[in-house]
Write a protein that holds these residues in place. Structure first.
Motif, PDB file in Angstrom:
ATOM      1  N   THR A 205       0.813  -1.221   0.000  1.00  0.00           N
ATOM      2  CA  THR A 205       0.000   0.000   0.000  1.00  0.00           C
ATOM      3  C   THR A 205       0.848   1.273   0.000  1.00  0.00           C
ATOM      4  O   THR A 205       0.328   2.357  -0.279  1.00  0.00           O
ATOM      5  CB  THR A 205      -0.892   0.036   1.253  1.00  0.00           C
ATOM      6  N   GLY A 206       2.111   1.140   0.347  1.00  0.00           N
ATOM      7  CA  GLY A 206       2.975   2.312   0.439  1.00  0.00           C
ATOM      8  C   GLY A 206       2.931   2.979   1.799  1.00  0.00           C
ATOM      9  O   GLY A 206       3.650   3.953   2.046  1.00  0.00           O
ATOM     10  N   THR A 207       2.096   2.465   2.714  1.00  0.00           N
ATOM     11  CA  THR A 207       1.921   3.109   4.027  1.00  0.00           C
ATOM     12  C   THR A 207       2.917   2.675   5.098  1.00  0.00           C
ATOM     13  O   THR A 207       3.140   3.435   6.052  1.00  0.00           O
ATOM     14  CB  THR A 207       0.497   2.863   4.563  1.00  0.00           C
ATOM     15  N   PRO A 208       3.512   1.466   5.031  1.00  0.00           N
ATOM     16  CA  PRO A 208       4.458   1.076   6.091  1.00  0.00           C
ATOM     17  C   PRO A 208       5.596   2.087   6.233  1.00  0.00           C
ATOM     18  O   PRO A 208       6.038   2.687   5.252  1.00  0.00           O
ATOM     19  CB  PRO A 208       4.996  -0.272   5.599  1.00  0.00           C
ATOM     20  N   LEU A 209       6.044   2.252   7.455  1.00  0.00           N
ATOM     21  CA  LEU A 209       7.129   3.184   7.759  1.00  0.00           C
ATOM     22  C   LEU A 209       8.408   2.408   8.041  1.00  0.00           C
ATOM     23  O   LEU A 209       8.393   1.410   8.764  1.00  0.00           O
ATOM     24  CB  LEU A 209       6.755   4.038   8.973  1.00  0.00           C
ATOM     25  N   GLU A 261       4.570   6.915 -14.150  1.00  0.00           N
ATOM     26  CA  GLU A 261       3.611   6.815 -13.046  1.00  0.00           C
ATOM     27  C   GLU A 261       4.050   5.762 -12.033  1.00  0.00           C
ATOM     28  O   GLU A 261       4.669   4.765 -12.362  1.00  0.00           O
ATOM     29  CB  GLU A 261       2.231   6.444 -13.617  1.00  0.00           C
ATOM     30  N   LEU A 262       3.708   6.001 -10.779  1.00  0.00           N
ATOM     31  CA  LEU A 262       3.992   5.085  -9.676  1.00  0.00           C
ATOM     32  C   LEU A 262       2.680   4.423  -9.255  1.00  0.00           C
ATOM     33  O   LEU A 262       1.708   5.103  -8.937  1.00  0.00           O
ATOM     34  CB  LEU A 262       4.584   5.877  -8.502  1.00  0.00           C
ATOM     35  N   VAL A 263       2.633   3.075  -9.277  1.00  0.00           N
ATOM     36  CA  VAL A 263       1.414   2.340  -8.951  1.00  0.00           C
ATOM     37  C   VAL A 263       1.706   1.354  -7.821  1.00  0.00           C
ATOM     38  O   VAL A 263       2.703   0.638  -7.867  1.00  0.00           O
ATOM     39  CB  VAL A 263       0.877   1.572 -10.176  1.00  0.00           C
ATOM     40  N   PHE A 264       0.827   1.309  -6.831  1.00  0.00           N
ATOM     41  CA  PHE A 264       0.995   0.396  -5.711  1.00  0.00           C
ATOM     42  C   PHE A 264       0.085  -0.820  -5.868  1.00  0.00           C
ATOM     43  O   PHE A 264      -1.120  -0.676  -6.062  1.00  0.00           O
ATOM     44  CB  PHE A 264       0.698   1.103  -4.384  1.00  0.00           C
ATOM     45  N   ASN A 265       0.691  -2.020  -5.786  1.00  0.00           N
ATOM     46  CA  ASN A 265      -0.056  -3.274  -5.898  1.00  0.00           C
ATOM     47  C   ASN A 265      -0.484  -3.691  -4.492  1.00  0.00           C
ATOM     48  O   ASN A 265       0.273  -4.314  -3.750  1.00  0.00           O
ATOM     49  CB  ASN A 265       0.810  -4.353  -6.526  1.00  0.00           C
TER      50      ASN A 265
END
Length: 311
Positions: A205-209, A261-265
């Motif tokens: 999701t791109g959310t992990p820190l 473009e940047l796409v999150f799987n």
């Protein structure tokens, strides 16, 4: 350590080991010994004991390990736990038997519980369940850490441990099937740029820190600890700064110069939601990182370009 001390770097060709060699040589250490896997199989107890008996190293940096990202850890858990346990057991026991003056064992912050309170203190070890995707590797590393502690406790061996956070830099693994997130992003964006692709996919999701430290900074911290620390408790090595995977990907995209473009799987796993270490212990001892994330990514990308000419 003095400049003529006999220093063995286990895993000298890897990301960590090669950084240790660079830093030691820059500092003027002249008696660094190493062996390739072909020359010395660290999972073979007899070979390890013969090496220590013959070479008699005074100081050991145990940086050799089987490492990989989420996919590799999920796919080959038996290999990860077996090979890492064998390497650690053989080297640490030989260091004891042949009276090494001091050994530094390098762990990984993946040893901490998946839901450890953030930022993670050294005391959080073994207080909760591990992240499932790298459990085998983490269990092995915890065993190595505890082995150093107990050899110190029972025999008085000067064996210490450190816990580096996520590393990146020269000699990283850029294989998309087994690499960690940052080198994987560097390769993905570079190949997309070269091929003219319009989209780069990033897992999750791109959310992990996550927290990242440039590997030469980490090596500098290891040498600092070897010279200035002899306590039983392990020490975190990091920056104390975190970034989301989305922000990381955007930074790599900018450094590489990819304009698509940047796409999150979101069907792919995120791993641990947050992993930030407390580095107060290391800072209080007198060490702090020097390389910023943006500068480090630029250095890492230039290193990738120099070793992948024509790609």
């Amino acid at each position: 350590m003095n400049k003529e001390s006999k220093i063995y770097i286990a895993g000298h060709r890897g990301l960590v080991g090669s950084a240790l060699v660079r830093k030691l040589e820059i500092r003027g250490f002249t008696n660094i010994i190493s062996r390739t896997h072909k020359e010395l199989d660290l999972t073979n107890q007899n070979q390890v004991r013969e090496f220590f008996e013959t070479e008699k190293p005074e100081y050991v940096f145990l940086a050799a390990a089987k490492v990989g990202g989420i996919h590799a850890n999920n796919t080959y858990p038996a290999d990860f736990i077996y090979e890492n346990l064998m390497i650690q057991n053989n080297v640490i026991k030989a260091a004891h038997d042949f009276k090494v003056a001091k050994l530094l064992f390098l762990g990984s912050t993946c040893i901490y519980p998946k839901m450890a309170p953030q930022p993670i203190k050294e005391e959080c070890l073994l207080t909760g369940a591990l992240e499932e995707t790298n459990e085998a590797y983490a269990v092995a590393k915890i065993a190595g850490l505890e082995m150093c502690k107990f050899f110190k406790r029972q025999y008085g061996d000067n064996f210490i441990s450190c816990m580096p956070t996520n590393l990146y830099g020269p000699n990283d693994n850029f294989d998309l099937k087994s690499s960690h997130v940052l080198p994987a992003l560097i390769r993905k964006f570079h190949e997309a740029k070269v091929s003219g692709s319009e989209v780069v996919e990033v897992w999750g999701t791109g959310t992990p820190l996550r927290e990242f430290i440039y590997v030469d900074d980490m090596a500098d911290a290891c040498i600092f600890l070897m010279e200035n620390y002899s306590e039983e408790q392990h020490v975190n090595i990091g920056t104390g700064e975190e970034v989301s995977i989305r922000r990381l990907a955007e930074t790599v995209k900018k450094v590489v110069g990819f304009e698509g473009e940047l796409v999150f799987n979101t069907n792919m796993p995120d791993g641990t939601p947050r992993k930030l270490t407390t580095v107060h212990k290391l800072n209080e001892l007198g060490w702090k990182h020097k390389v910023s994330l943006n500068s480090g990514i630029e250095l890492a990308y230039n290193s990738y370009l120099s070793t992948n000419k024509g790609v």
